[in-house]
Design a protein around this motif. Structure first.
Motif, short mmCIF file in Angstrom:
data_model
loop_
_atom_site.label_atom_id
_atom_site.label_comp_id
_atom_site.label_asym_id
_atom_site.label_seq_id
_atom_site.Cartn_x
_atom_site.Cartn_y
_atom_site.Cartn_z
N SER A 78 97.14 12.58 -43.48
CA SER A 78 97.12 12.12 -41.30
C SER A 78 97.57 10.78 -40.93
CB SER A 78 95.43 12.28 -41.04
OG SER A 78 95.38 13.09 -41.52
N LEU A 79 98.19 11.14 -39.94
CA LEU A 79 98.55 9.43 -39.02
C LEU A 79 98.22 8.87 -37.79
CD1 LEU A 79 102.59 10.15 -39.78
CD2 LEU A 79 101.20 9.17 -40.86
N TYR A 80 97.21 8.03 -37.50
CA TYR A 80 96.85 8.39 -36.22
C TYR A 80 97.21 6.85 -35.76
CZ TYR A 80 93.46 10.53 -38.52
OH TYR A 80 92.80 11.94 -39.61
N PRO A 81 98.11 6.51 -34.22
CA PRO A 81 98.58 5.66 -33.59
C PRO A 81 97.32 4.54 -33.72
CG PRO A 81 99.59 8.09 -32.69
CD PRO A 81 98.28 8.57 -33.98
N PHE A 82 98.25 3.42 -33.88
CA PHE A 82 97.27 2.05 -33.84
C PHE A 82 96.82 2.03 -32.67
CE2 PHE A 82 100.35 -1.29 -36.62
CZ PHE A 82 99.92 -0.24 -37.85
N THR A 83 97.36 2.22 -31.43
CA THR A 83 96.70 2.25 -29.21
C THR A 83 95.57 3.20 -29.97
OG1 THR A 83 99.07 1.82 -28.67
CG2 THR A 83 96.81 2.81 -27.38
N TRP A 84 95.77 4.39 -30.03
CA TRP A 84 94.78 5.67 -29.99
C TRP A 84 93.20 5.14 -30.90
CZ3 TRP A 84 92.20 8.42 -34.29
CH2 TRP A 84 91.25 8.93 -33.71
N LEU A 85 93.56 4.59 -32.45
CA LEU A 85 92.73 4.16 -33.32
C LEU A 85 91.64 2.56 -31.69
CD1 LEU A 85 94.61 3.55 -36.30
CD2 LEU A 85 92.40 5.33 -35.64
N ARG A 86 92.60 2.33 -31.61
CA ARG A 86 91.44 0.91 -30.84
C ARG A 86 90.99 1.69 -29.76
NH1 ARG A 86 89.47 -1.60 -29.30
NH2 ARG A 86 88.35 -4.13 -28.81
N ASP A 87 91.87 2.29 -28.97
CA ASP A 87 90.94 3.29 -27.79
C ASP A 87 89.47 3.19 -27.99
OD1 ASP A 87 91.11 3.93 -25.24
OD2 ASP A 87 91.76 5.86 -25.91
N ASN A 88 89.23 4.25 -29.47
CA ASN A 88 88.43 4.71 -29.94
C ASN A 88 87.17 4.23 -30.62
OD1 ASN A 88 88.80 8.13 -28.82
ND2 ASN A 88 90.74 6.96 -28.42
N CYS A 89 87.94 2.52 -30.67
CA CYS A 89 86.57 1.87 -31.19
C CYS A 89 85.18 2.23 -31.85
CB CYS A 89 87.29 -0.09 -31.23
SG CYS A 89 85.68 -0.59 -31.93
N SER A 117 87.37 -5.89 -34.95
CA SER A 117 87.18 -4.88 -35.72
C SER A 117 86.16 -3.44 -35.55
CB SER A 117 86.56 -5.45 -37.47
OG SER A 117 84.70 -5.85 -37.08
N SER A 118 86.98 -2.47 -36.47
CA SER A 118 86.54 -1.17 -36.23
C SER A 118 86.28 -0.89 -37.24
CB SER A 118 87.93 -0.29 -35.62
OG SER A 118 88.37 -0.71 -33.74
N ASP A 119 85.31 0.63 -36.93
CA ASP A 119 85.28 1.27 -38.46
C ASP A 119 85.07 2.90 -38.03
OD1 ASP A 119 84.78 -1.65 -40.26
OD2 ASP A 119 83.00 -1.72 -39.39
N PHE A 120 85.94 3.70 -39.35
CA PHE A 120 85.92 4.81 -38.62
C PHE A 120 85.35 5.38 -39.69
CE2 PHE A 120 89.14 2.46 -36.20
CZ PHE A 120 89.00 3.68 -34.56
N ASP A 121 84.32 6.13 -40.15
CA ASP A 121 84.07 7.42 -40.78
C ASP A 121 85.55 8.41 -41.30
OD1 ASP A 121 81.30 6.86 -40.88
OD2 ASP A 121 80.51 7.99 -39.26
N PRO A 122 85.26 8.81 -42.74
CA PRO A 122 86.79 9.32 -42.80
C PRO A 122 86.71 10.74 -42.13
CG PRO A 122 85.99 8.54 -45.56
CD PRO A 122 84.97 7.91 -43.31
N ASP A 123 85.44 11.53 -42.51
CA ASP A 123 85.11 12.61 -41.29
C ASP A 123 85.59 13.00 -40.32
OD1 ASP A 123 82.79 11.65 -40.82
OD2 ASP A 123 81.31 13.19 -41.34
N TRP A 124 84.89 11.94 -39.53
CA TRP A 124 85.62 11.93 -37.98
C TRP A 124 86.82 12.09 -37.96
CZ3 TRP A 124 87.54 8.47 -34.73
CH2 TRP A 124 87.65 8.66 -33.52
N LEU A 125 87.92 10.83 -38.67
CA LEU A 125 89.54 10.36 -38.24
C LEU A 125 90.20 12.73 -39.18
CD1 LEU A 125 89.56 7.52 -40.35
CD2 LEU A 125 89.95 7.90 -38.24
#
Length: 432
Positions: free
Chosen positions: A73-84, A129-137
């Motif tokens: 899976s690929l995730y844009p940096f901006t989207w990840l930061r927006d959804n911290c 810093s941002s932490d993401f659960d794998p199932d959420w991603l």
């Protein structure tokens, strides 16, 4: 005890009411054409997906996640930061974003990514810093397959098309009110098929309001929270007569017509008064195949509708709607048609008037073919729930007998409220 509808859902089928002019009979495995109606399958809810590797692709500004199952899976940096998901960026009690968009760097880079405690941990250039659960991603993967699966999970966009051979799914009124599995089965069938029949309600006013409380609240219109379909003197609506009602959707005179309609039979006519329904989405697709020009005209020209009078309050409403609404991908999303409230004002260029009439005639004739119309007769205590954006409904004329004549009580809801309750019930049932 669960209703037949709920029990058959668990076994992959619905109890149904045969669409005939006589009182429907119960059957175990209803079919629409060659399709068997079944409950929407639950998505896989096994253990959390495992992350084999996470790495930043700085040039593309994408985070690549390699999963243990071999997918990527690929995730844009901006989207990840927006959804911290940290408490500074997300109001945890409301699951709502508190990060202001003005404070979002839409060209952000990424300093570091690592796997820590089964989470994907990211450090940004400002050291946030941002932490993401794998199932959420995983659920939010940007692949077309994952996005389609997520949209289906959220909105139940798939439909079961039908014709005159429809066997209407049915359930017990009281069980729907008191059992979550029965209520979920009801709403899933309502979404997929467009109509569900409930039996066993008291033959007295107030039952549509009771049923609405299972969902949330009723949609107030100019005819009130609920309304009485009876033969009335000086009727302010053609439904309030004993005459035949041609196939129609309710309230196209509003720019946002009610999405769901309830009709409860308090008293039925001695003669006549049978109900008719047609799958408008199915007919629109059939029109697209048989007469593409007519479909294009009805989905592109905006038609004027009007309704005026006094009831809950006085009103004078006016709208412009396509007879057939489609989304950006060409999928039919709503039918807007009521011949009684179609305005004499026709705001189209002169050369398009005749093509419009010819196109509408083709659609109405298609709707009226006997092989497309499902007919049933309601009896006191029966309550029908249906998708007003999809189904067209009508009524045969009946013999009116004054105060003891046919009496239905009706009410509206919006799809937003219905889908909200469906998601809540689905979560509750899965967690049982």
């Amino acid at each position: 005890m669960l209703s037949y509808l709920t029990r058959w859902v668990s076994r992959g089928a619905f109890q149904a009411l045969k669409g005939t002019s006589s009182r429907p009979q119960l059957v175990k495995t209803p079919h629409i054409g060659n399709q068997t109606l079944a409950a929407a399958p639950l998505p896989f809810t096994g253990g959390s997906p495992g992350v084999r590797q996470a790495r930043a692709l700085d040039q593309e500004r994408l985070l690549q996640i390699d999963w243990d199952d071999g997918s990527c899976s690929l995730y844009p940096f901006t989207w990840l930061r927006d959804n911290c998901q940290c408490p500074h960026c997300t109001l945890q009690s409301a699951q709502a974003r508190s990060l202001l968009f003005t404070n979002l760097d839409v060209h952000t880079g990424m300093d570091q990514v690592q796997l820590m405690d089964n989470k994907v941990s990211i450090t940004w250039p400002d050291q946030h810093s941002s932490d993401f659960d794998p199932d959420w991603l995983k659920k939010r993967c940007f692949s077309s397959e994952a996005r389609q699966a997520q949209q289906e999970e959220l909105f139940l966009n798939e439909r079961e098309y039908w014709d005159s051979s429809l066997q209407i799914p049915t359930a017990d009124f009281e069980e729907v009110l008191h059992d979550d599995k029965a209520a979920l089965a009801w709403l899933e069938a309502l979404r997929r098929i467009g109509i569900v029949y409930l039996r066993g309600a008291p033959a007295e006013q107030g039952q549509v309001a009771r049923l609405s409380q299972r969902i949330g609240y009723l949609r107030l219109t100019f005819y009130g929270h609920t309304w009485q379909v009876q033969d009335k003197p000086m009727a302010n609506n053609v439904a309030y007569t004993s005459g035949e009602l041609s196939l129609h959707t309710d309230y196209p005179a509003l720019h946002h017509p009610p999405g769901v309609q309830f009709l409860h039979c308090v008293r039925q006519a001695d003669q006549g008064g049978e109900s008719e329904v047609v799958d408008g989405f199915h007919m629109a697709e059939q029109l697209r195949r048989e007469d593409p020009e007519a479909f294009n005209i009805l989905s592109s020209l905006r038609v004027d509708f009007t309704d005026s009078g006094a009831d809950f309050c006085d009103f004078s409403v006016q709208s412009k709607n396509h007879i057939i609404d489609v989304d950006s991908e060409g999928r039919v999303t709503r039918i807007n048609y009521n011949n009684a409230t179609r305005d004499s004002v026709l705001d189209v260029p002169l050369h398009q008037v005749q093509p419009f009439y010819s196109s509408l005639k083709a659609f109405v004739e298609l709707l009226s073919r006997p092989e497309n119309v499902c007919t049933y007769r309601m009896e006191p205590g029966d309550l029908v729930t249906f998708d007003n954006w999809r189904l067209l409904h009508g009524r045969k004329s009946y013999l009116s007998r004054g105060q003891n004549s046919r009496h239905l009580e009706g009410a509206y809801l919006d799809w937003d409220e219905v889908m909200s309750r469906l998601r809540i019930l689905r979560k509750a049932v899965r967690e049982c």
